[in-house]
Design a protein around this motif. Structure first.
Motif, PDB file in Angstrom:
ATOM      1  N   GLY A 136       0.824  -1.206   0.000  1.00 39.23           N
ATOM      2  CA  GLY A 136       0.000   0.000   0.000  1.00 39.23           C
ATOM      3  C   GLY A 136       0.854   1.250   0.000  1.00 39.23           C
ATOM      4  O   GLY A 136       0.564   2.230  -0.689  1.00 39.23           O
ATOM      5  N   GLN A 137       1.953   1.200   0.768  1.00 39.20           N
ATOM      6  CA  GLN A 137       2.877   2.340   0.813  1.00 39.20           C
ATOM      7  C   GLN A 137       3.534   2.559  -0.548  1.00 39.20           C
ATOM      8  O   GLN A 137       3.641   3.696  -1.022  1.00 39.20           O
ATOM      9  N   VAL A 138       3.962   1.447  -1.161  1.00 41.43           N
ATOM     10  CA  VAL A 138       4.592   1.542  -2.485  1.00 41.43           C
ATOM     11  C   VAL A 138       3.626   2.195  -3.472  1.00 41.43           C
ATOM     12  O   VAL A 138       3.989   3.095  -4.239  1.00 41.43           O
ATOM     13  N   ALA A 139       2.342   1.748  -3.402  1.00 43.81           N
ATOM     14  CA  ALA A 139       1.323   2.310  -4.292  1.00 43.81           C
ATOM     15  C   ALA A 139       1.133   3.799  -4.024  1.00 43.81           C
ATOM     16  O   ALA A 139       1.049   4.606  -4.960  1.00 43.81           O
ATOM     17  N   ALA A 140       1.086   4.173  -2.728  1.00 41.16           N
ATOM     18  CA  ALA A 140       0.855   5.574  -2.361  1.00 41.16           C
ATOM     19  C   ALA A 140       1.977   6.463  -2.893  1.00 41.16           C
ATOM     20  O   ALA A 140       1.718   7.517  -3.483  1.00 41.16           O
ATOM     21  N   ASP A 141       3.216   6.028  -2.701  1.00 43.71           N
ATOM     22  CA  ASP A 141       4.350   6.843  -3.144  1.00 43.71           C
ATOM     23  C   ASP A 141       4.352   7.012  -4.661  1.00 43.71           C
ATOM     24  O   ASP A 141       4.539   8.117  -5.174  1.00 43.71           O
ATOM     25  N   ALA A 189      -3.929   3.830  -9.763  1.00 42.10           N
ATOM     26  CA  ALA A 189      -2.989   2.801  -9.318  1.00 42.10           C
ATOM     27  C   ALA A 189      -3.782   1.559  -8.995  1.00 42.10           C
ATOM     28  O   ALA A 189      -4.873   1.636  -8.436  1.00 42.10           O
ATOM     29  N   ALA A 190      -3.256   0.398  -9.369  1.00 43.12           N
ATOM     30  CA  ALA A 190      -3.948  -0.850  -9.079  1.00 43.12           C
ATOM     31  C   ALA A 190      -2.950  -1.867  -8.578  1.00 43.12           C
ATOM     32  O   ALA A 190      -1.745  -1.743  -8.837  1.00 43.12           O
ATOM     33  N   PHE A 191      -3.441  -2.865  -7.873  1.00 41.30           N
ATOM     34  CA  PHE A 191      -2.578  -3.941  -7.437  1.00 41.30           C
ATOM     35  C   PHE A 191      -2.488  -4.990  -8.534  1.00 41.30           C
ATOM     36  O   PHE A 191      -3.339  -5.071  -9.408  1.00 41.30           O
ATOM     37  N   ASP A 192      -1.453  -5.805  -8.472  1.00 36.39           N
ATOM     38  CA  ASP A 192      -1.255  -6.954  -9.356  1.00 36.39           C
ATOM     39  C   ASP A 192      -0.798  -6.529 -10.754  1.00 36.39           C
ATOM     40  O   ASP A 192      -0.795  -5.348 -11.075  1.00 36.39           O
ATOM     41  N   GLN A 231      -1.944   3.923 -14.546  1.00 36.56           N
ATOM     42  CA  GLN A 231      -0.628   4.578 -14.503  1.00 36.56           C
ATOM     43  C   GLN A 231       0.377   3.859 -13.601  1.00 36.56           C
ATOM     44  O   GLN A 231       1.575   3.936 -13.822  1.00 36.56           O
ATOM     45  N   VAL A 232      -0.137   3.176 -12.570  1.00 35.81           N
ATOM     46  CA  VAL A 232       0.758   2.477 -11.647  1.00 35.81           C
ATOM     47  C   VAL A 232       0.217   1.085 -11.363  1.00 35.81           C
ATOM     48  O   VAL A 232      -0.974   0.927 -11.093  1.00 35.81           O
ATOM     49  N   LEU A 233       1.076   0.071 -11.443  1.00 37.59           N
ATOM     50  CA  LEU A 233       0.708  -1.267 -11.001  1.00 37.59           C
ATOM     51  C   LEU A 233       1.652  -1.660  -9.871  1.00 37.59           C
ATOM     52  O   LEU A 233       2.853  -1.479  -9.983  1.00 37.59           O
ATOM     53  N   VAL A 234       1.090  -2.170  -8.772  1.00 34.28           N
ATOM     54  CA  VAL A 234       1.931  -2.679  -7.710  1.00 34.28           C
ATOM     55  C   VAL A 234       1.874  -4.201  -7.796  1.00 34.28           C
ATOM     56  O   VAL A 234       0.854  -4.810  -7.497  1.00 34.28           O
ATOM     57  N   ALA A 235       2.959  -4.788  -8.266  1.00 38.23           N
ATOM     58  CA  ALA A 235       2.986  -6.225  -8.515  1.00 38.23           C
ATOM     59  C   ALA A 235       3.449  -6.966  -7.273  1.00 38.23           C
ATOM     60  O   ALA A 235       4.409  -6.566  -6.620  1.00 38.23           O
ATOM     61  N   GLN A 236       2.755  -8.055  -6.972  1.00 39.37           N
ATOM     62  CA  GLN A 236       3.217  -8.945  -5.921  1.00 39.37           C
ATOM     63  C   GLN A 236       4.072 -10.023  -6.572  1.00 39.37           C
ATOM     64  O   GLN A 236       4.294 -10.011  -7.770  1.00 39.37           O
ATOM     65  N   GLY A 286       6.997 -12.633   4.521  1.00 42.06           N
ATOM     66  CA  GLY A 286       6.475 -11.566   3.660  1.00 42.06           C
ATOM     67  C   GLY A 286       7.288 -11.506   2.383  1.00 42.06           C
ATOM     68  O   GLY A 286       8.511 -11.464   2.436  1.00 42.06           O
ATOM     69  N   THR A 287       6.621 -11.503   1.246  1.00 49.47           N
ATOM     70  CA  THR A 287       7.362 -11.451  -0.018  1.00 49.47           C
ATOM     71  C   THR A 287       7.365 -10.016  -0.565  1.00 49.47           C
ATOM     72  O   THR A 287       6.571  -9.192  -0.151  1.00 49.47           O
ATOM     73  N   THR A 288       8.248  -9.775  -1.508  1.00 49.58           N
ATOM     74  CA  THR A 288       8.485  -8.400  -1.964  1.00 49.58           C
ATOM     75  C   THR A 288       7.420  -7.909  -2.950  1.00 49.58           C
ATOM     76  O   THR A 288       6.674  -8.685  -3.509  1.00 49.58           O
ATOM     77  N   MET A 289       7.382  -6.597  -3.117  1.00 51.84           N
ATOM     78  CA  MET A 289       6.467  -5.972  -4.081  1.00 51.84           C
ATOM     79  C   MET A 289       7.208  -4.900  -4.844  1.00 51.84           C
ATOM     80  O   MET A 289       8.156  -4.314  -4.345  1.00 51.84           O
ATOM     81  N   VAL A 290       6.692  -4.608  -6.043  1.00 48.81           N
ATOM     82  CA  VAL A 290       7.379  -3.627  -6.854  1.00 48.81           C
ATOM     83  C   VAL A 290       6.359  -2.783  -7.624  1.00 48.81           C
ATOM     84  O   VAL A 290       5.297  -3.284  -8.001  1.00 48.81           O
ATOM     85  N   ALA A 291       6.649  -1.502  -7.783  1.00 43.57           N
ATOM     86  CA  ALA A 291       5.758  -0.623  -8.553  1.00 43.57           C
ATOM     87  C   ALA A 291       6.170  -0.641 -10.017  1.00 43.57           C
ATOM     88  O   ALA A 291       7.327  -0.396 -10.350  1.00 43.57           O
ATOM     89  N   ILE A 292       5.210  -0.960 -10.882  1.00 45.53           N
ATOM     90  CA  ILE A 292       5.468  -0.962 -12.321  1.00 45.53           C
ATOM     91  C   ILE A 292       4.790   0.253 -12.942  1.00 45.53           C
ATOM     92  O   ILE A 292       3.612   0.505 -12.691  1.00 45.53           O
ATOM     93  N   THR A 293       5.535   1.009 -13.733  1.00 41.90           N
ATOM     94  CA  THR A 293       4.934   2.104 -14.498  1.00 41.90           C
ATOM     95  C   THR A 293       5.307   1.893 -15.960  1.00 41.90           C
ATOM     96  O   THR A 293       6.072   0.979 -16.288  1.00 41.90           O
TER      97      THR A 293
END
Lengths: 345, 334
Positions: free
Chosen positions: B154-159, B259-262, B277-282, B309-316
């Protein structure tokens, strides 16, 4: 909305001319009270959120979001007037969308030409109408009640759609040509989706009020046995009514593909409840024989106005569901009180 | 009459949905590979997996990775999933798996509390449970809980979204429904991180019950009330689809950042053509692999990590072609 306001007069007149006295009494100003509730809601939100609710933008978006439910509601009005019900509409919409979408995927995808778009529209309408006619034929045998027939249809249509797609919304189910015209296009500032829905409402509202087809629909809902003795082919008429519902679900599928660009297999599980709510709000009797398309129009817009208005004035979302529920029960209660008072006098 | 209609229709729909699930389970290549017959190696151990939504590429990616890992370790593997994100749809699946007494169960429960009794019963009969992706509130359920660090996500998505919005305007979260552990954590992380931006106002969260039409209407209504709306955080794919349509109808596509997840295939398409515009991938594959590893460790009597806990990354649009980022894109089939 403007198209419907011109309609009630001919509707009422023909009812006076062609239907039995009981029906004549029930029609008349049947939609007035629900219309007053709708008007009261609009006035309330306009005052509560000045410059935000009653704007061209907001009214347009309410109409766009109501367009598909309006088309479905018109069909449902016919079905409910025959004392029937159709729970399968969401699934039929999905099935029609999947059928049209699969054709589109294999004939050009997102960049498909107008020929493909036309065939997709025809497929969606044909699949919807065929499924509806099938359900109507089973209902017409009078061996299985419509509730059960369409409950079966609800599961079966969705199941077939899921089998065809593996349960996943396929990509490129809608052509850009379709999306950019019907989906997001406008004529003189009015979205095509709204124009289409208004046209369908007007045509089938007039058919219900002015034609023999409409009169037979009312007659069957009032008393199927008497209708049969009067020479109406009840079975054949029911097949037509359910096929019309299916056809409009197919049209709903086209409108969905146009605006959402995907089949949304999992996104239509509550369409039936929404549409039946709208029809009942509009004063159409679940026991058949009474109802109007104009009422359904109002019934579609009451929840739409409530949901939008409550967001605009910033009410917490959980209250929205409460409010729609309360208004539904209150509207039907007032309607029944009014009828009873009048019948006594 | 409408009051008698709805429960019956639900039941019937449930029955139909379950039947459809069973029918699909028989045909879907991805989910029915491990035959329930005697599996070789690891003492003929068997793992069953129940995902949240069967057709979701997130779970498909997880299932594929878990299946490959189980095969490599010589463990029998079967998988199934709910047709919809619904307790009443998932519970019969859990009960039928419980009746089969597998050695291990990997599950993504669709509710934080309602499925606890069923899971406790399965656990009491000796099955080791690994909670993957979602979890339940009762901490006595499961030997391990593996999920993306959703609050961090959620933080990654917010930023990322704040950056897209130029750090000003209103922002709203439209999510599926309350009471889902993963999305609740994402919203919490998102809202807390957004609060750090003084120019951005966070509006109350809306829920669309997984219906795109509702999301479309909600986003347009929000625009009417808040013309300065600059960003939307969409809870899942259906919501994202509805939000995109709503913005297109309002002529605000690209103006309001989404912004969306996945990172599902159609979301990647949406990212490329500017709907999102933003995807936060698990990293669903990592979740699947680690769950199988932890269960295998438990079978062998080795220590197990209780929480991973596994990592997440913001894709643009800008970093999409980076191979380090591209590997996070989900698969639609094994």
């Amino acid at each position: 909305m403007t198209t419907t306001e011109t309609r009630p007069r001919p509707h009422a007149q023909t009812l006076v001319a062609r239907t039995p006295p009981l029906l004549r009494r029930a029609a008349g100003i049947g939609e007035l009270w629900t219309f007053l509730i709708l008007a009261a809601l609009v006035v309330f939100f306009t005052i509560a959120a000045p410059g935000k609710f009653f704007t061209a933008y907001d009214l347009t978006q309410i109409a766009v979001n109501a367009a598909i439910y309006l088309v479905l509601g018109v069909g449902m009005t016919y079905v409910v007037i025959t004392a029937g019900i159709d729970l399968s509409i969401g699934s039929v919409l999905v099935l029609a969308a999947v059928a049209a979408g699969e054709w589109n995927i294999h004939h050009g995808g997102a960049a498909a030409g107008w020929g493909t778009v036309a065939i997709c529209v025809a497929i969606a309408l044909a699949v919807g109408a065929a499924w509806g006619a099938l359900q109507g034929a089973v209902v017409a045998t009078e061996k299985v009640p419509p509730l059960i027939v369409t409950l079966g249809g609800l599961g079966a249509a969705l199941g077939i759609a899921e089998l065809a797609t593996g349960g996943q919304d396929p990509a490129e189910a809608a052509a850009n040509n379709l999306q950019n015209t019907l989906g997001f296009g406008k004529l003189l500032g009015i979205p095509w989706l709204v124009i289409l829905a208004a046209g369908v409402t007007l045509v089938f509202g007039l058919v219900l009020g002015l034609t023999r087809f409409g009169t037979h629909t009312f007659a069957i809902g009032s008393n199927p046995a008497a209708s049969r003795r009067a020479g109406i082919r009840v079975g054949a008429h029911l097949v037509k009514v359910y096929a019309l519902m299916g056809l409009l679900a197919g049209l709903g599928a086209v409108m969905w593909l146009a605006s959402y660009g995907t089949t949304s297999i999992a996104g239509h599980s509550t369409d039936n409840l929404k549409v039946i709510t709208a029809v009942v709000l509009g004063g159409t009797s679940l026991f058949g024989g009474r109802g109007s398309v104009l009422g359904t129009v109002i019934g579609v817009f009451i929840p739409a106005v409530l949901n939008t208005g409550l967001i605009v004035i910033g009410v917490q979302q959980y209250w929205q569901d409460v409010a729609v529920g309360v208004v539904l029960v209150a509207a039907v209660y007032i309607d029944q009180m009014r009828r009873r008072t009048r019948e006594r006098s | 009459m409408s009051s008698t209609t709805s429960p019956t229709s639900r039941k019937r729909a449930l029955l139909a949905a379950t039947t459809a699930v069973l029918a699909l389970a028989a045909t879907a290549s991805c989910s029915s590979s491990g035959s329930p017959g005697p599996a070789a190696g690891a003492g003929g151990k068997k793992i069953a997996m129940i995902t949240g939504v069967k057709s979701d590429p997130f779970y498909i990616t997880m299932t594929c990775a878990a299946q490959a890992e189980a095969k490599a370790k010589g463990i029998g593997f079967t998988a199934d999933g709910s047709a919809q994100w619904d307790v009443s749809v998932q519970r019969p699946l859990i009960d039928s798996v419980g009746a089969a007494h597998p050695d291990g169960l990997m599950i993504s429960p669709v509710d934080t509390a309602a499925l606890t009794p069923s899971l406790k019963q399965i656990q009491a009969s000796g099955t080791k449970i690994a909670l993957v992706d979602t979890s339940v509130t009762d901490t006595s359920v499961g030997i391990t809980r593996i999920s993306s660090d959703n609050e961090k996500g959620g933080q990654v998505a917010a930023d990322a979204l704040a950056k897209q919005m130029g750090e000003k305007g209103s922002v709203i979260v439209i999510s599926v429904k309350p009471g889902i552990s993963t999305t609740d954590a994402r919203i919490k992380g998102f809202s807390e991180e957004m609060a750090k931006y003084p120019g951005i106002k966070v509006l109350p969260t809306l829920y669309d019950n997984d219906l795109p039409a509702t999301a479309a209407s909600q986003i347009q209504s929000t625009l009417a009330a808040h013309p300065d709306l600059g960003g939307v955080f969409a809870g899942n794919t259906n919501t994202g689809q509805g939000v995109a349509t709503g913005l297109a109808q309002a002529g605000k596509q690209g103006v309001v950042k989404v912004a969306a997840f996945d990172a599902e295939p159609d979301e990647i398409t949406a990212l490329k053509n500017g709907t999102l515009q933003v995807l936060v991938a698990q990293d669903p594959a990592a979740i699947g692999v680690q769950a199988v590893d932890e269960l295998a460790a438990a079978f062998a009597g080795k220590p197990v990590q209780a929480s991973i806990g596994t990592t997440m990354v913001a894709i643009t649009k800008d970093n999409l072609n980076d191979p380090q980022i591209a590997k996070y894109v989900y698969k639609a089939a094994c």
